[in-house]
Scaffold this motif. Structure first.
Motif, mmCIF file in Angstrom:
data_model
loop_
_atom_site.group_PDB
_atom_site.id
_atom_site.type_symbol
_atom_site.label_atom_id
_atom_site.label_comp_id
_atom_site.label_asym_id
_atom_site.label_seq_id
_atom_site.Cartn_x
_atom_site.Cartn_y
_atom_site.Cartn_z
ATOM 1 N N GLY A 65 -4.411 9.020 -7.296
ATOM 2 C CA GLY A 65 -3.101 9.532 -7.685
ATOM 3 C C GLY A 65 -2.125 9.726 -6.546
ATOM 4 O O GLY A 65 -1.084 10.369 -6.725
ATOM 5 N N ASP A 66 -2.426 9.187 -5.372
ATOM 6 C CA ASP A 66 -1.515 9.305 -4.236
ATOM 7 C C ASP A 66 -0.310 8.402 -4.484
ATOM 8 O O ASP A 66 -0.430 7.179 -4.483
ATOM 9 N N THR A 67 0.840 8.988 -4.692
ATOM 10 C CA THR A 67 2.039 8.213 -4.997
ATOM 11 C C THR A 67 2.668 7.593 -3.758
ATOM 12 O O THR A 67 3.616 6.825 -3.858
ATOM 13 N N GLN A 68 2.162 7.925 -2.583
ATOM 14 C CA GLN A 68 2.703 7.387 -1.334
ATOM 15 C C GLN A 68 2.149 6.013 -0.971
ATOM 16 O O GLN A 68 2.714 5.329 -0.123
ATOM 17 N N VAL A 69 1.039 5.620 -1.577
ATOM 18 C CA VAL A 69 0.421 4.342 -1.236
ATOM 19 C C VAL A 69 0.723 3.301 -2.299
ATOM 20 O O VAL A 69 0.837 3.621 -3.480
ATOM 21 N N LYS A 70 0.862 2.054 -1.851
ATOM 22 C CA LYS A 70 1.065 0.948 -2.786
ATOM 23 C C LYS A 70 0.563 -0.334 -2.140
ATOM 24 O O LYS A 70 0.517 -0.471 -0.922
ATOM 25 N N TYR A 71 0.193 -1.266 -2.981
ATOM 26 C CA TYR A 71 -0.368 -2.519 -2.492
ATOM 27 C C TYR A 71 0.577 -3.264 -1.557
ATOM 28 O O TYR A 71 0.136 -3.930 -0.631
ATOM 29 N N GLU A 72 1.862 -3.140 -1.799
ATOM 30 C CA GLU A 72 2.848 -3.850 -0.983
ATOM 31 C C GLU A 72 2.785 -3.449 0.488
ATOM 32 O O GLU A 72 3.240 -4.179 1.362
ATOM 33 N N ASP A 73 2.231 -2.272 0.777
ATOM 34 C CA ASP A 73 2.186 -1.767 2.148
ATOM 35 C C ASP A 73 0.964 -2.223 2.947
ATOM 36 O O ASP A 73 0.887 -1.981 4.143
ATOM 37 N N ILE A 74 0.010 -2.874 2.301
ATOM 38 C CA ILE A 74 -1.236 -3.236 2.972
ATOM 39 C C ILE A 74 -0.991 -4.117 4.194
ATOM 40 O O ILE A 74 -1.598 -3.923 5.247
ATOM 41 N N LEU A 75 -0.075 -5.052 4.083
ATOM 42 C CA LEU A 75 0.159 -5.984 5.179
ATOM 43 C C LEU A 75 1.191 -5.487 6.180
ATOM 44 O O LEU A 75 1.364 -6.110 7.234
#
Length: 84
Positions: A65-75
């Protein structure tokens, strides 16, 4: 739509259309092997494992439920972080 999102969408469609009667676990293993082998060819296994750990961390964050993380940020910064 970004290139990575378009590739993800096309891969998803490909799997749905071609998995036949394979169990979900088998499909997952096959896709994971492809990712490891393809990445290792050009990045080397240590960097592939590092990238996978980032993917797993983000996935766990989203599940938690961490709203700060998203897949777009992995790279983000991946190239800069891995250059020595």
């Amino acid at each position: 739509m970004s290139n990575i999102e378009e590739f993800y969408r096309r891969a998803h469609v490909f799997v749905d259309e071609n998995k036949g009667d394979l169990e979900t676990e088998s499909v997952t293993v096959a896709l994971f092997r492809v990712a490891l082998e393809r990445g290792a060819e050009t990045m080397g296994m240590p960097l592939v494992c590092y990238l996978i750990s980032r993917l797993l961390s983000v996935t766990l964050g989203i599940i938690a439920g961490d709203t700060q993380v998203k897949y777009e940020d992995i790279l983000d910064g991946f190239d800069d972080e891995t250059k020595h």
